[in-house]
Write an enzyme that holds these catalytic residues in place. Structure first.
Site, PDB file in Angstrom:
ATOM      1  CD  GLU A 292       0.089  -1.361   3.149  1.00  0.00           C
ATOM      2  OE1 GLU A 292       0.350  -1.463   4.361  1.00  0.00           O
ATOM      3  OE2 GLU A 292       0.089  -2.352   2.378  1.00  0.00           O
ATOM      4  CD  GLU A 317      -2.505  -3.877  -0.861  1.00  0.00           C
ATOM      5  OE1 GLU A 317      -2.003  -3.080  -0.036  1.00  0.00           O
ATOM      6  OE2 GLU A 317      -2.505  -5.106  -0.681  1.00  0.00           O
ATOM      7  CG  HIS A 320      -3.435  -0.766   3.704  1.00  0.00           C
ATOM      8  ND1 HIS A 320      -3.332  -0.874   5.074  1.00  0.00           N
ATOM      9  CD2 HIS A 320      -3.236  -2.027   3.212  1.00  0.00           C
ATOM     10  CE1 HIS A 320      -3.075  -2.126   5.392  1.00  0.00           C
ATOM     11  NE2 HIS A 320      -3.021  -2.848   4.290  1.00  0.00           N
ATOM     12  CG  ASP A 395       8.847  -9.687   7.396  1.00  0.00           C
ATOM     13  OD1 ASP A 395       8.165  -8.648   7.486  1.00  0.00           O
ATOM     14  OD2 ASP A 395       9.879  -9.767   6.711  1.00  0.00           O
TER      15      ASP A 395
END
Length: 630
Positions: A292, A317, A320, A395
């Site tokens: 995004e 996206e 976002h 992550d």
């Protein structure tokens, strides 16, 4: 390096040796970010000025970054920045009137966080300029040879800064708590175009010399750069497509509803504050569905299915732009504030544009994937909306839990307080915290003040705490259902009962989401004959929809259906999107027979994967070997 690098001829007196004890604890209102070395209680970056040359031959970026800082502690003698695998050539410090060489030290490398860069700051200094170069293995960069691109004519570079990969290509305060504007001067080979998460000139002259300006303050993980043989095509007054020449028209047709999505988002959640919203179609190695980056979302080509069946990714996206970009999680432990909110908004956009049935299918598929993820995760904390990621790579927190459990939580609140009232609450949340970084505690305070205290009998604090902290889903969770999936259940049951020809199954007019659900619900004891019948009847091994193909190849790997191995291998070697390949590798790694094949395919495919995808797959293979598969 652990010793000071003292710059010759500096006018500054040599600073004392730095240690972690120089960093004072943050004030009570600022959460500690376990994934950053930055001493944000002493200095906060307000602006970055990048000047970089893109060297495709050496696969490095080299140049300078100048950080404009707000001094919070007038006595601070040290600025601490985040880096990973950077070659720091020199550092200057000073103010707007002048910069002078200063001393610095680069700490030993931590495998997750990288190296702290400690810079001696003269009294009153509020600027630093760092000359540096990246390394070819930088985790936030992927360098592609021409044959790895869509058109196979020119090389390509793109960045992926989330979560803590910006530090691998810029020395900076790499924490979502810090928001800064930026400018950039990027020099490239003249035949290529550079684009960034900033104001892009739609009529830019291809001369290898490009300037950018991002006027809104953004966190470091949203700084983005791409360089390649790109063309632009507008889709609406504020939207357009960047892609390699052969992909532009096809992508523009696929995503032609983007302007409409943008308008509907504004009507529900407030004004779009970023100027333009353009899309960049990346080569197939991109490890995510989308990223995004403000003003310029990065998108995988795997969502160009030709029938708009996968455009919910673009809706995600775009959403976002409110949740994540405008109002940002303050630490990666609060990741659900980005992704759970965004999934909730995504389902609303899909309902507004494509109708409630389409949205119901999307929600039901998401809930099914959440259940699979919850069954697979080992750590109870990772099943909640408040995991503790300290000491781990952030992550690791990118699972279906913050996305889908977060969205279910917000849907639960919407069902309790009513859509109009909850929409108003969300719009107020975005308005009150625009261009700020926030915590789960802040959300709870606002939820309590604006909704819970005003309707005390609607939702109890205990129910809220269960949604946030209990590894088990709350007992009153309403799992999304879709009437369209009832026909799928019937067709699957008929197939398992012996109906194995297309004409024997009622699949006419099925949406791609129904096909995904059809494959997701297959049992673990399919026979080779049943796998053959499925592929003969429906051609899954030849599917042009990468999401459906990924579902099928999971079954191929799970059931060792060797006639489809060649097609599965092509899938794994031509796509880098982790969501479409890691589950296939995971199924292969579950057995001794499969893991040998997975290891061989990965060795041959590895150079085409992004470093983030490489890490994820290597972990899957290591886990498989550890469990006895290898």
């Amino acid at each position: 390096m652990s010793a000071w690098l003292c710059i010759a001829c500096t006018a500054l007196s040599p600073p004392h040796r730095l240690s972690t004890f120089d960093v004072a604890p943050p004030p009570p209102h600022a959460p500690v970010d376990p994934h950053s070395y930055a001493n944000t209680q002493a200095f906060r970056t307000r602006h970055l000025a990048l000047d970089l040359r893109v060297d495709f031959e050496q696969r490095v970026l080299e140049g300078t970054v100048e950080l404009h800082l707000q001094r919070l502690d007038p006595t601070a003698q040290t600025l601490v920045l985040d880096t990973r695998d950077l070659q720091i050539r020199s550092v200057e410090a000073g103010d707007a009137s002048a910069l002078a060489p200063t001393a610095f030290v680069l700490d030993p490398r931590d495998p997750i966080l990288g190296s702290a860069l400690r810079i001696a700051m003269p009294a009153h200094a509020d600027r630093v300029r760092i000359a540096y170069a990246t390394q070819p293995q930088a985790s936030g960069l992927q360098w592609l040879d021409p044959e790895q691109t869509t058109d196979k004519r020119h090389p390509f570079l793109y960045t992926q800064s989330q979560a803590i990969h910006a530090r691998s290509w810029i020395p900076l305060q790499d924490t979502p708590q810090i928001r800064a504007t930026y400018t950039a001067h990027i020099r490239t080979p003249p035949q290529l175009l550079a684009v960034m998460s900033a104001e892009n000139a739609l009529d830019a002259v291809r001369n290898g010399d490009y300037h950018f300006h991002m006027p809104q303050p953004i966190p470091s993980y949203l700084i983005a750069l791409a360089v390649g043989d790109l063309r632009f095509k507008p889709m609406g007054p504020r939207t357009g497509i960047y892609a390699e020449p052969s992909a532009v028209e096809r992508a523009a047709r696929e995503f032609e509803d983007t302007e409409q999505m943008l308008a509907r988002c504004e009507a529900i959640f407030g004004p779009y504050r970023w100027g333009r919203y353009d899309l960049l179609i990346l080569p197939a190695s991109f490890p995510y569905g989308g990223m995004e980056n403000p003003r310029l979302t990065f998108v995988t080509p795997t969502v160009i299915a030709g029938d708009k069946s996968l455009v919910s990714l673009v809706a995600h996206e775009l959403a976002h732009s409110w949740s994540g970009n405008l109002v940002t999680n303050a630490t990666w432990n609060d990741f659900w504030l980005n992704e759970g909110f965004t999934n909730h908004l995504t389902y609303r956009i899909m309902e507004e544009i494509y109708g409630p049935d389409r949205a119901a299918q999307e929600r039901a598929l998401g809930a099914h994937e959440l259940r699979e993820t919850l069954a697979r995760l080992d750590r109870d904390g990772d099943k909640t909306l408040t995991p503790d990621l300290a000491g781990r790579d952030p992550d690791d927190g990118v699972t279906d839990v913050p996305y889908e459990r977060g969205a279910l939580f917000l849907a639960y609140l919407e069902s309790k307080f009513g859509r109009p009232r909850f929409d108003a609450f969300l719009r107020g949340w975005f308005d009150r915290h625009a261009f700020q970084s926030v915590t789960t505690a802040q959300f709870l305070e606002e939820l309590t003040r604006e909704l819970l205290d005003k309707s005390p009998d609607t939702v109890t604090p205990a129910q809220i705490q269960a949604w946030l902290h209990d590894p088990h889903m709350p007992a009153d969770t309403v799992w999304p259902q879709s009437d369209a999936f009832a026909t799928v259940d019937a067709a699957r049951a008929a197939f398992l009962a012996g109906a194995n020809e297309r004409q024997q199954l009622d699949t006419a007019g099925w949406s791609p989401r129904q096909w995904q659900y059809f494959l997701d619900g297959m049992p673990d004891d399919l026979t080779a004959a049943q796998m053959k019948a499925l592929d003969r009847a429906f051609g899954f091994s030849r599917s042009g929809n990468a999401v459906i193909a990924a579902r099928w190849f999971r079954l191929v790997a799970r059931h060792h259906y060797t006639p489809a191995y060649a097609a599965m291998e092509r899938h794994l070697k031509t796509i880098g999107r982790m969501r479409l390949i890691v589950p296939v590798y995971r199924e292969l790694a579950a057995t001794p027979q499969g893991i040998k094949l997975a290891q061989r395919i990965y060795r041959e495919a590895r150079s085409g994967y992004h470093p983030i995808a490489q890490n994820a797959i290597e972990q899957v293979l290591a886990d498989g070997a550890k469990s006895g598969s290898g």
